[in-house]
Structure formats: structure tokens, C-alpha cells
Design a protein around this motif. Structure first.
Motif, PDB file in Angstrom:
ATOM      1  N   TYR B  93      -4.422  -2.186  29.416  1.00  0.00           N
ATOM      2  CA  TYR B  93      -4.086  -1.922  30.599  1.00  0.00           C
ATOM      3  C   TYR B  93      -2.522  -2.467  31.253  1.00  0.00           C
ATOM      4  O   TYR B  93      -2.132  -1.325  32.133  1.00  0.00           O
ATOM      5  CB  TYR B  93      -5.165  -1.003  30.796  1.00  0.00           C
ATOM      6  N   LYS B  97       0.714   0.288  32.497  1.00  0.00           N
ATOM      7  CA  LYS B  97       0.018   0.405  34.307  1.00  0.00           C
ATOM      8  C   LYS B  97       1.606   1.428  34.654  1.00  0.00           C
ATOM      9  O   LYS B  97       1.207   2.196  35.356  1.00  0.00           O
ATOM     10  CB  LYS B  97      -0.039  -0.799  34.985  1.00  0.00           C
ATOM     11  N   ASP B 106      -3.000  10.677  33.953  1.00  0.00           N
ATOM     12  CA  ASP B 106      -2.018   9.799  35.070  1.00  0.00           C
ATOM     13  C   ASP B 106      -0.991  10.310  35.846  1.00  0.00           C
ATOM     14  O   ASP B 106      -1.270  10.112  37.501  1.00  0.00           O
ATOM     15  CB  ASP B 106      -1.513   8.444  34.144  1.00  0.00           C
ATOM     16  N   TYR B 118      -5.210   2.514  37.184  1.00  0.00           N
ATOM     17  CA  TYR B 118      -5.079   2.261  35.676  1.00  0.00           C
ATOM     18  C   TYR B 118      -5.604   1.974  34.692  1.00  0.00           C
ATOM     19  O   TYR B 118      -5.218   2.257  33.254  1.00  0.00           O
ATOM     20  CB  TYR B 118      -3.958   1.747  35.430  1.00  0.00           C
TER      21      TYR B 118
END
Lengths: 360, 360, 360, 360
Positions: B93, B97, B106, B118
Motif C-alpha cells: 500500500y 498511498k 479513498d 492507506y
């Protein structure tokens, strides 16, 4: 349980054939310009007795504001509103008071409360939605200050389906015709479908789409107060609604991820190229239009004879429902759907601080 | 907003890559036999790493009960439960990010909270549902005392649809195969559909049906706490669910009243001949089985490259998602859907006094 | 019912002799710097085993944060925290498990739940307040950002009364002595009063004052969410509290309006000359310091023999309580009172938008 | 925030000089015999214009029930009630609309809402309590079915204190005299104390005791929904109340445990020898009478000139309040205190299943 919402809280009261139906809205910020005409305008959209495709009951539905407004502005105090029931006629219900009406809440109420107000369904009547529309009118006024607008329109009646319509047409056309259809090319067909059902002592269902524009990104609360969860609960709480979709809804179930996902792009801020998600991802608004759809079942009150049960004699029986009923609930549910969506959105605008307290 | 329910109240906590995920259940009556194995059994149904069609993340998910149980029975006090996160790996991730993952929350989280966890989506991850399943396990145990049982099963994956199945087959077959399908004649096809999507770096959606039996007539609270409204809100609050139907759902929209209405009859009590309403009329249960369906979108995490936006540079970008993901969420959502339905039903059993306080 | 607050919502769990006690705080805005030491500092104030005037039970009470914090900041997600119970010793309770302890909740729990966790009072133990202090620690951190600070101090123990003390002394002195008294001239006398009661197998009560400074005018919600109503409910929910006063409290009952009223004046903004109202008028804060007082009853657990009832034999009996108890609850209730007041104030700061969502 | 209660939920609305004040009670079980006279009887107890010691405003306060009752019985649906404001006269308020009235909520409302309804205090007026009394009337009727009765009586006015009175005298005497005092030996003195204050353009405070009998053991919810916490919050939410005690209240603070504890004994069930706890231990009722006391401040509206501030000019000013005011709020608060206590008790009876749903 007759209250709805977290920060903007609507409490409704009243039965179909009681003295009055009304609503109390708590949590509306002070300083909002509001008078009875704002409420009346929304109430007029759902008023019975307006056309051949709706119930013959004729209620003037004149709204009185009882509290919460001073010198034309809200004070931050609860706004109580009501309309008197004028044209209630319980006679048709007396003869069937021991018979369960198929498709109605009669049996559930009886099982739950031990007895029931048989006059027009009491509180389970569609008349209850008047309180929702009063509350929704306050929510709409509040949202409009922030450029948020909620529109609903009929997308199908029975087997007649509206084509895709532009938002301008939804805004312009919906309330120009008795079926509340934005696609004028099928509007007459929809009317005809209702009239035919009515002529046969029957009724028809349909679907209604909701579009909310101007909703900022970031509305919705993880994980049980998601915006789509609240919308689904609010819409499903309307009598006759049997399904709710957000964005592509059930259509999403037969797609692949690469087809369903809305790609992000820079276009005067962050947008998505498509809006399959209906403006909500992970329960939080994305800034794209919120798009939902509801399924409305056909009016359960039909005049065709139906098999049922007499709850006094505990014997099988046949019921023929007279009284005045909408042969399709769809047209009159459109403003109710708008009201519920507006209430949810206004509630989340307050929760997120997007509508704040008055400047000191 | 991380709490759910009125009398039986579930509060969940925890992020995908944090120390632990857990749940607190408040309002469970005293005297219910309960130990960690009851919770573990449900958790094992949703555990990742069980087959080729689910995520490779391997979490033992060993449940610890922290409070509310004494000498093998609930005390009426809050029941806190948790599992430690063991196999969290945030490395995949880190490199993405600043990129918004299409189809994920998100952007909404960023817009709402100013920054986001994240690592695996943080709280918007499917891992959050572990807390729901813990809570649902308590609800199921409580319901089973009154003969109420909740079952869910996969009814479609992508374009593969299950046929109609008898309840016995749902009970017997669902958890015997990795796709949680009760119709064994299509189960392999469903697996194949998932495998094919995975091979192409893609994912697929599907539908899940819920059936609850033994639910007495009279559950549900007018007008905003209707049983179907609560179910719709609960189910739509699950990530990836985009639609909810009760009974015939959207099918009802193209019917006539005479086709849709379920006629009442005397058959060892009051029943309906058909169950198009899915066991709920006017928001109140009728005593017939509760039947709902949800639409599950395809997993948004796909390894195919997608267009997106870098939120730091405010520029268009391309994202390729690595990490370990379920190529279809459908199989693992089945126990979650059961949990949420069980929580709603148990809550309403308590609200209606059908599950009462302990005898004095 | 194990949850508290509207926007900042605390859920606590755990029993005196169970595996752990903990708390989940929901609704804390994202971006607040927070780590376990912030919580630990408050927990240390209420920790048992610190002096001769408190219980001999020795709990390290090491706080673990399980969720809601990422890279040293809150994420907006629920913050779960817990401490393990280490030094629980149930042996002293086994011998009196059928005897109702006078002054304790034993009979109420038995009547309500059908049985009870006799080990140290289970959830009705003072150990439950650990969860309140964890939650209060988050609230205090949040309030401090806006310059709001909450202080409590012991104003009487048994017949020993503290004199009037300046706020500086409250801040400086309270936690320097085991009785949490800001008036150092009577502190030793208070200790002595507790020691004497203990020596005789008895216990003593007292009073605690709360002062909150920096609270802006305009907090509180008419008419059932008034700031003083919420404070009264919060404080009275603490075990052993039997009375709550705001401002002059019961003293106001024997005054005339001309004596009680605080006159307004201009002094760097609008102030009142006196503060008899304790900073709250009509349920809304005035911008003056919030001042409340609580009455704490003497610890019900005393080692003197008392008449009681055996619930198994339904016969009169005599009880002698061993175990480890605080001879006065007052010193250890001080941080709990601070915690509850801080939770109420932080909740109202959020409700009023005085603490807002993070800047976008 | 204008709603109160969990299962029995009261929402009130209306301002002192608006069109109407009213209440909606949600959650009342079906089948309770109820008509407008039940509500009227309670409303008549708090009606202004009844004696020389109360306000000269003369409101008929004729109650209309708008919903929730059918054929003389409650239906389980929300019960909406209202009275029209008839004798509102805002003229006296116009001249002081920019001056903050000492002891009133004026400044808090202004700070909170940006402007205020200056007519008689708007919603912060004592007139708001009419809605509480309507709701309390429903609660009382519900409680009486289970043998629970709530009584309040004036225990002091200014420096005149009532002696101890037997419950029979409370029941018999309280509403026979304008000060609502059960001790007839001091009643005239109390009247005189009020009259003297009035003659001097001043006002007086006092105390009111509440006694509830017939409350079963086991009411109250740990740990934040304790019965005493809910009572404290409910009572403190009444305007002018500045303190709440349960049982010995502040008197407990200077006692030893051996003096405070109520010993249990067998006496036709489990009882306590004394009732220092006021019928509540650990937040749960013990089956003994519930006893609370409230401190009522002197009416802030006095005709003596007072220093204050003009919020328009931001300058110091002098205010002289005309209008019609109670020289003591105590007599008229008695039925309001009864109403709030009854609402809390009825709510907890429902929560605990002591008042159940109707038999099927």
C-alpha cells in the motif's frame, strides 16, 4: 420509532382518518427563511384528488406551522406543522373491518398491537407520508442554501419504461404530468397503463429514480451510518417500496471490476469518468451526483375479489375493497421519495458540518 | 456511527492493519449460554485464506471474549470480543498511498477526514466486517432460542445464476463449497467464473439471498423503524452492497396488484398462499419467512492498470493494485449478510418483547 | 446503555474480576495527536494501591490502544482502549455470594438479571469507572485544543470541609496529596478522617467540586439536552454519587431573585458580575466558568458486621465484608468526575460546531 | 434534543408567544384507555392564573389529542397533543428586547442561535413545560396500571421549611393549597413569603420532594442509563432547577458507611430497614420508594431594577422587567417535576419489560 434522523430529526404523527397528520422537525439551524408556503408547495405535489390516476379523496392539506418560526425565520427550536384531515370517510372500511386486506399491514398490526385502527389503514396508510413531505420541505429549503437539490421521477409504470433523460428534463418535466414522468414520450402510455388497471379493478407498480446534485464529497459516516445505508433505510421505510438500488444496483452484480469501477480524473477538481457507483463509495459521497432507484409495488387495495381470512371467525373469506384508492402509488410516491432523500442528505450535511451553526 | 441497533447494540472497532478488530454487544439479556467457540464458529465462515477464490491473507482470527460472560452465561453486561490482526502487510500500500483506488472509499475518506489510513483501506476495508460477524454470532445464538434461524447463500456470481433451491439445500450445502452456493449444479461454474476473472487481473460481482425462518408475526416498528427499512439499512451498510430487495423486490414493479398480493388463508394459523412480500407487509413481519436479496459489486481492487489521480500532485495517474484481494467478495460476504440480518431480527425480537428479560 | 454521549460517544465494557476493562470512543475528529501516554496519565490518577487511604488492590492498568490512531493521530475511526485485570482476587467474595451487601447494587442486579456476578460486584464495581477515565482522557485532549480545561477537587471528607480555594491552587495542589484536596490546610485532617473510619472498619463520604474554564457561551441544547441536564445525568451515573448541584445549587432555594441573579456587565465581552448560576442559564453556557458539585456517599463496603438477607435461604443474616476496599471513594472519584464532565463538554462542543471537522 | 426518553419518547414543541405548545408521545403501548380529560387534569395543575402567588397570565390550556387514540384507547401510534396559546401579550418584551435579563437564558440563546425570540423568552419560557406535563400525563396513566404512583410536594419556600409529612398527607394535601405544600401547618407562611417578595418586586426559590411508590426492584440500566442518572438528567432539564438529590443526597457526604447503608431484612419480601438510598442502589431500583429532591431557584424575572447589558449598543444598562411572572416558580413546578419523574419511570418500566406489549 416515529422519529427519523440524527441531527435533523423528524417526528411524524397522525392517522388516515384521525383529526390531523403532522410533523415536528428538530435540529433545523436558526436563521433559515421559512414560511407555510414552502411547506405547502411540497404538500401540493403529493395531494390526492388531482387527476384520474390518483385517489378520489380530496384533502385541501392546508399546512399550519405551530412553532419554531419567528419573524419569517427558523429559531433553532422544533418546527411543528400539521394539516387537518377533512375528507376522511370510514364507511367503506366498516364492512371489511374483520377481513385482512391482502398486501396490507393489517395482520402485522393486529399481531403486534392486539387490535387495529381499521379506518383507512390508520397509521399504515399512505396518508402518513404527509408528515414526511412536511419534514422534507424543511430539508429541501436547508439544502438549497448549499446548492444541493433533490429530484425524483417515475422511470417505469408496469411494463412501460422511460428512456434515459437529461437532468434538465427531469427538472422541467416531472411535475407537468400526472404520472411524474420526465420522459414525455412515454408519459401517456404510463397513464394508459394505470387507467387500464383501474378499469379492471386492479393496480400497477413501477420504479422511481432519485438524483441529488451539488452534494459535496465526504458525506456519510462509517460504518453503520453510511450515506447509502441511511438512504436505503429511509427509502425502504416508505410503504410500498420493495427494493432500493444505488448507482448500477443489481446491474453491478453481473459486472467485472474493470467494468464497474469509476476511474478518477482531474476535471475542475477530482471527478470520476463514469458514475456507476451512484455518487457513493464506501458509504461516503464522492462529489458526483447521488443516484438511487426504488421499486414500488402495485397498490394492494384493489376492487377485484381476493381470498382472505376473517380474524373474528378465523375462517376463510372473500374480500372486495371499495373506498378510494390510487390505482398506482408511483406518481404520488415521487415527492415522498424526494422528501426522504432530502432528509437524509440534510442530516448528513449537518453531521459533517457542511451546514453549520449560524455565524456568531 | 460505529454502533448499530436499538436494544441489541453492536459497536465495532478496528482497522485492516491496526492491532486488532473487535466488537462490543450491549443489550444481550442475561442467562444466554455463550462461549468463545460460538463466536469462533461464525468467524471461521468468513476467515480469509481458505480457498483459491479468496484472499491469500491468512488470519487465524482467534476470538477472545473480554467481558459480559460469567460461568458460561451472559450477564446482561456488554460483551466485548476481539481478534488480533496478525498477517497485516502494508508494504503493497505504501507505493500507492497517494493514488485513489477506483471503486474504493479513498477519496471520500480523504475529503471527510483530511487524511486517510492507506494501509489496506484502514477501516473501510472488508476486515471491518469481522466485528459484524462477532456481533451476529451473539444475535444468532439469541435467536436460536426462539426458533429463529437466518441463512444466506450465493444466488449468482457474474453471469452464473443458481436455480431455485429448497431451504434444506441451503442449510445443507451452502458452507460445503468455497463460493457458498446452495445449488451444487452450478457451484463449479461459479468457482470457474471467479478463477477466470482472477487470471485476468479482474474481479466479479454477484447476488446473495437471505432467508430467515421462525420469525413471528408482529416484528417491526412503524413508521421509520420498519423491519424492512432496518434490514435495508443494515445490509446496505456492508461494503460492496449496491442494492437490496425484499420479497420480489424490483420484480414487483412490473406486476399488477392482483399478481403481487399474497392472499391470506387459514393453515395452522394465519398464513399467506404465496410470499411475494418476503414476509414483511407495511414494515411488519407476517409470520412467513423473511426473504431478501443483495447485489454485491465486483471487488474494486483489481490488478489491471486503471486511470486515477494522484492526490499530492493533483495529476492524472495510472494505478496497478498489488496486495492480496478476494477476486470476488461474494463468498465471504455471505456470513456477513447473515450476521447483519440476525442483528436486525434479534433487535426487533427484543423491541417487541418476543425475547424478554430473564424470568425473576 | 453502556454508551454515553451524542457526537462523542463512549462505550465501556468490563467487570471487576473479568479479563479486562475498556472503552470505545466514537466520534472523535481526525487529526488529534493522541497516544497511549495521554490515556495512561489520566488512568494513573485513579489507579488503586497508591496510598493508605485507598484500596490495597494493585492494578498496573497499562493502557493499550487497539484502534483509531494512525501515525500518532486520531483517524476519525473508533478508538478502542483497554487494560487487563491483573490483581483480581475473588476469594473474599465466594463466602458472601448469597448475602446482599448493604448499600450495594446486589439486590437490584439480582432482581433485574436473575443472577449476578458476585466477584467484586462485577460491572457495578468502581472498577467500571476505568473505562470512563479512558474516554475522558480523549475528551480532555480534545477540549484542551480549544482552551477548555476541567478540574475537580475534594471539597469535604466526612466533617472536614475545605475552605474556598483559588483556581490556581486547584490546578497546582489537587493531585499532590492522596485525598485530592486543593486546600492544603485541611488535607491532613481529611486523611485522618479516612484513616479513623478505616481503623473502625467503617468508611466516609464527601463532596467534590468541578470547575471547567474556557467554555464558550452557547453550549447546550434546549430543552432536554441542556448542558446542566447532561452534566447532572453524567455525574449521577457515577456509582456513589447521590447529589448534583450547579452553581449555588440547593443554596439557591433559600434566596431571593435579587440575590441569586448574576448581573451582566461589559468586561472584555459580556460577563456576569457574580457566577451564582455556575456558568449555565436556561441550560446554555454563559461563557463564565462551569461550576458543579457532587455528593459522594461513604463506601458501602465496610468490615463492620451488618444485618442483611441470604437470597438463597430467604432468611435474615449477618454480613462481614472482607476484600480490599477504599475506606473513602472520594479521592479516587475525583478523576472520574473530571472525565465525565469532560465527556459532556466535548460532546457539546462538537454538537455546537465549536469543535469542527478537520479543515479540508 | 427536544425529545426525551428511550422507549417512551416525548417530543415537545412550542414557544411562549407562538401559536401553540404541544407534545408527541411515541412508544406508548396500545390498549391504554386515554382521553383528553386525562391530560387536562394534569394540565390544570400547572395552569397559570390560579392564585395570587402565580402569574396573572390566563391560559385556558384546553388540550386537543390529534392522533394515537382510537375508540378511547391508545393504538401504539404516536400521541400528538396540543394547546393553543391564547393570552400571549408580547408588548412588555418589546421595550427590553435588546437587554439581557439577568438569570435568564437570553445570552446563551443569542450566542448559540445568533438571534432570539424575545417574546416571553420564546422556548426558554416556563410555558415550554406544558408539553412535559402532557407527556407526563400519559406516563402517569401507564404507570397507574402497574400500581406505580408519583407524587411531588413543596418542601420549602425561601426560609420556610415543611416538616416531615406522611405519604397520605402528600396525597391528600398537596393540591389543596396554592403553594402545593403537604404540611398544612406552614402552608400559609409559605404563601406569605411569596407575597412579601412580590410586594418588593422580588421573587423566592424553594425545594420540591418527589416520592414514587410501587416501583418494582430491578429498574435501571447500567452504567449510563441508571435510574438515578436518568432522573437527575430529567429533573435538571427543567428550567430553574439547580440541584438534584436522591435519598439523603448531600446529607450522605458527611456520614459514615455504617450510618448510610440501608440494612436488608425479610419483611414480606426483601426490604431495607431504612431508605437512605432513596430506593436506588447502583443505579437500580430496590423496590423501596424512590425519593428525590430538587432545588428551585427564585424566578429570575423581578421588577426591581438590575444592571445588565444592551446587546445592540454593547453598553451597560439597567433593566426593569414588567410582564406577568410567577413570584415563585416552586408551586407551578410541582406538577412538572411529577411529569418528568413519571416519564423516566414509565420509560424504565418499558425498558425492563415490566410494562409489556399487549397480550396477543
Amino acid at each position: 420509532m416515529n422519529s427519523f434522523g440524527r441531527r435533523l430529526r423528524l417526528t411524524t404523527f397522525g392517522e388516515s382518518h384521525g383529526p390531523a397528520v403532522g410533523a415536528v422537525v428538530d435540529g433545523c439551524p436558526s436563521g433559515l427563511a421559512l414560511d407555510a408556503r414552502d411547506i405547502q408547495a411540497e404538500m401540493d405535489k403529493r395531494r390526492p384528488g388531482q387527476s384520474a390516476v390518483t385517489s378520489g379523496r380530496s384533502e385541501p392539506d392546508l399546512v399550519e406551522i405551530l412553532s419554531g418560526v419567528f419573524e419569517g425565520k427558523t429559531t433553532g427550536m422544533p418546527i411543528a406543522m400539521m394539516v387537518r384531515n377533512v375528507d376522511a370517510d370510514s364507511s367503506a372500511y366498516l364492512e371489511i373491518k374483520d377481513l385482512l386486506r391482502p398486501g396490507h399491514a393489517d395482520y402485522g398490526y393486529l399481531a403486534k398491537y392486539g387490535f387495529r385502527d381499521y379506518r383507512g389503514g390508520g397509521r399504515s396508510s399512505g396518508r402518513e407520508t404527509a408528515g414526511r413531505v412536511m419534514g422534507g420541505a424543511v430539508a429541501k429549503k436547508l439544502l438549497s442554501l448549499k446548492g444541493v437539490h433533490v429530484y425524483a421521477h417515475t422511470t417505469s409504470i408496469y411494463d412501460v419504461r422511460a428512456g434515459e433523460v437529461a437532468l434538465e428534463d427531469v427538472i422541467k418535466n416531472t411535475y407537468t404530468n400526472p404520472v411524474r414522468c420526465a420522459d414525455l414520450s412515454v408519459e401517456k402510455e404510463m397513464e394508459e397503463a394505470i387507467r387500464m388497471a383501474k378499469a379492471e379493478g386492479d393496480s400497477v407498480g413501477g420504479t422511481v429514480e432519485i438524483i441529488a446534485i451539488g452534494v459535496p464529497a465526504g458525506l456519510g459516516e462509517p460504518v453503520f451510518g453510511k450515506l447509502d445505508a441511511d438512504l436505503a433505510g429511509a427509502l425502504m421505510s416508505i410503504g410500498a417500496v420493495k427494493g432500493v438500488e444505488v448507482g448500477l444496483g443489481f446491474g453491478a452484480a453481473s459486472l467485472r471490476g474493470s467494468e464497474m469501477n469509476d476511474e478518477f480524473l482531474i476535471d475542475n477538481g477530482i471527478k470520476t469518468r463514469t458514475n456507476h457507483a451512484g455518487g457513493i463509495l464506501g458509504g461516503i459521497s464522492t462529489g458526483m451526483p447521488i443516484v438511487c432507484k426504488v421499486a414500488v409495488k402495485p397498490t394492494p387495495s384493489i376492487s377485484k375479489p381476493q381470498h382472505t381470512v376473517n380474524v373474528e371467525t378465523k375462517e376463510d373469506a372473500v374480500i372486495t375493497i371499495r373506498g378510494r384508492h390510487d390505482p398506482s402509488i408511483v406518481p404520488r410516491i415521487v415527492p415522498v421519495v424526494e422528501a426522504m432523500a432530502a432528509l437524509v442528505l440534510a442530516d448528513h450535511m449537518l453531521l459533517s458540518g457542511k451546514i453549520g451553526p449560524p455565524a456568531p
